[in-house]
Design an enzyme around this catalytic site. Structure first.
Site: not given
Length: 213
Positions: A73, A170, A23, A144, A48, A60, A50, A120, A63, A133
């Site tokens: 995180k 970035d 499955r 940020e 939160q 990415r 994300n 990160h 950060h 996240y």
């Protein structure tokens, strides 16, 4: 679930047991008891969740959230494949300037815990790479910050067959040395205090925008 401490002080990799049959696959990327044993403190109160989707080559990061308020995180890859990178940018840390990388995918369903104050980044290795996240603080744009993932002094392990696709933010980001010279980096001591407060459920909530980093 297995826990392994990474080369960045306080960062931890978690590998759950995956159960497969005709499955599909079932696994639990987060297990509170294992986390608390490995981290030596309770899991943070989640402020939160994300969700990001990236095509192959997207990079990415790096950060991080200014401290205060700082942010912890917990990250895993729900689809596709990514190279997740933790970078110690906390001045005074015993592992300052060091990074570690973990391959994340929906087969092994490894997860990475990033303590307060660390940077990160991740590299999407396939199209439709989905990253999920959990964060300890809501996204507030003014808090940020970013460092260049192409900083030659850091030498992040971006695969040679990847042509990095960066956001404008970035692309323009400072190197670690430049950010340190401008006093923009969190301190190790202060980050530890903020993380302890998060684990204890202490601290004021910043105003959230509802956006994701």
């Amino acid at each position: 679930m297995k826990a392994r401490k990474l080369a960045v002080e306080g960062a931890i990799e978690f590998t759950p047991r995956a159960f497969s049959d005709d499955r599909g696959v079932f696994a639990t990327p987060f297990q509170q008891s294992v986390f608390e044993t490995a981290n030596g403190a309770p899991f943070f109160s989640v402020a939160q969740s994300n969700h990001s989707v990236s095509r192959r080559g997207v990079v990415r990061g790096i950060h991080y959230t200014g401290a205060p308020p700082g942010a912890a995180k917990y990250v895993y890859c729900a689809s596709g494949r990514s190279l997740d990178i933790v970078v110690d940018i906390r001045t005074g840390s015993p592992t300052y300037g060091r990074w570690d990388a973990v391959l994340l995918d929906p087969e092994e369903l490894r997860a990475v815990y990033l303590p307060v104050g660390v940077g990160h980044a991740f590299v999407a290795l396939t199209d439709h790479t989905v990253m999920s996240y959990l964060t300890s603080t809501p996204y507030v744009a003014d808090n940020e910050l970013a460092l260049s993932p192409l900083d030659p002094a850091l030498g992040l392990p971006i695969p040679e067959d990847i042509e990095p696709l960066l956001s404008e933010r970035d692309t323009r980001a400072l190197t670690l040395e430049e950010a340190a010279g401008r006093g923009l980096l969190p301190s190790y001591e202060h980050s530890l205090k903020l993380e302890a407060a998060l684990s204890a459920g202490v601290g004021a909530e910043p105003r959230a925008t509802g956006r994701t980093a």
